[in-house]
Design a protein around this motif. Structure first.
Motif, mmCIF file in Angstrom:
data_model
loop_
_atom_site.group_PDB
_atom_site.id
_atom_site.type_symbol
_atom_site.label_atom_id
_atom_site.label_comp_id
_atom_site.label_asym_id
_atom_site.label_seq_id
_atom_site.Cartn_x
_atom_site.Cartn_y
_atom_site.Cartn_z
ATOM 1 N N ASP A 74 -22.397 -16.573 140.084
ATOM 2 C CA ASP A 74 -22.299 -15.284 140.733
ATOM 3 C C ASP A 74 -22.809 -14.200 139.789
ATOM 4 N N ARG A 75 -23.544 -13.250 140.305
ATOM 5 C CA ARG A 75 -24.116 -12.216 139.444
ATOM 6 C C ARG A 75 -23.047 -11.341 138.772
ATOM 7 N N ASP A 76 -21.845 -11.293 139.317
ATOM 8 C CA ASP A 76 -20.768 -10.502 138.735
ATOM 9 C C ASP A 76 -19.842 -11.302 137.825
#
Length: 109
Positions: A104-106
């Motif tokens: 996930d990019r976060d």
């Protein structure tokens, strides 16, 4: 008189107090040991060579003093967003030899 609780350590882990290391590696764990039993101020958590397949988003909540986390050689295929949110001092994360294909990019915010 003030009585302080004895230092705790999760079952099946080895806590090395002088170096603030919690070694839970090579224990055949399929789930995380109770994180609330980590000695206060622990800086390294070694979970390599176990059978961990998934982690909850709050698995490492309140571990702000943790600097090193080793999750290598497990069966992790997904890491939830925000997993490392509370680990503000984390400088070394080892994830090799898992089944991760997408992150996930976060994840690291």
């Amino acid at each position: 008189m003030l009585v302080l609780p004895a230092s705790s350590c999760p079952p099946s882990c080895l806590c090395i107090s002088d170096s603030l290391v919690v070694d839970c590696g090579e224990r055949g764990l399929s789930s995380l040991p109770p994180m609330h039993l980590l000695p206060p101020g622990s800086r390294s958590l070694l979970l390599a060579n176990n059978k961990l397949a998934s982690l909850g988003a709050s698995s490492f909540a309140n571990l702000s003093s943790m600097e090193k986390l080793d999750l290598s050689n497990n069966y992790l295929d997904n890491l939830p967003a925000g997993l490392f949110r509370d680990m503000s001092n984390l400088t070394r994360l080892t994830l090799h030899n898992n089944s991760l294909t997408v992150m996930d990019r976060d994840l690291f915010q």
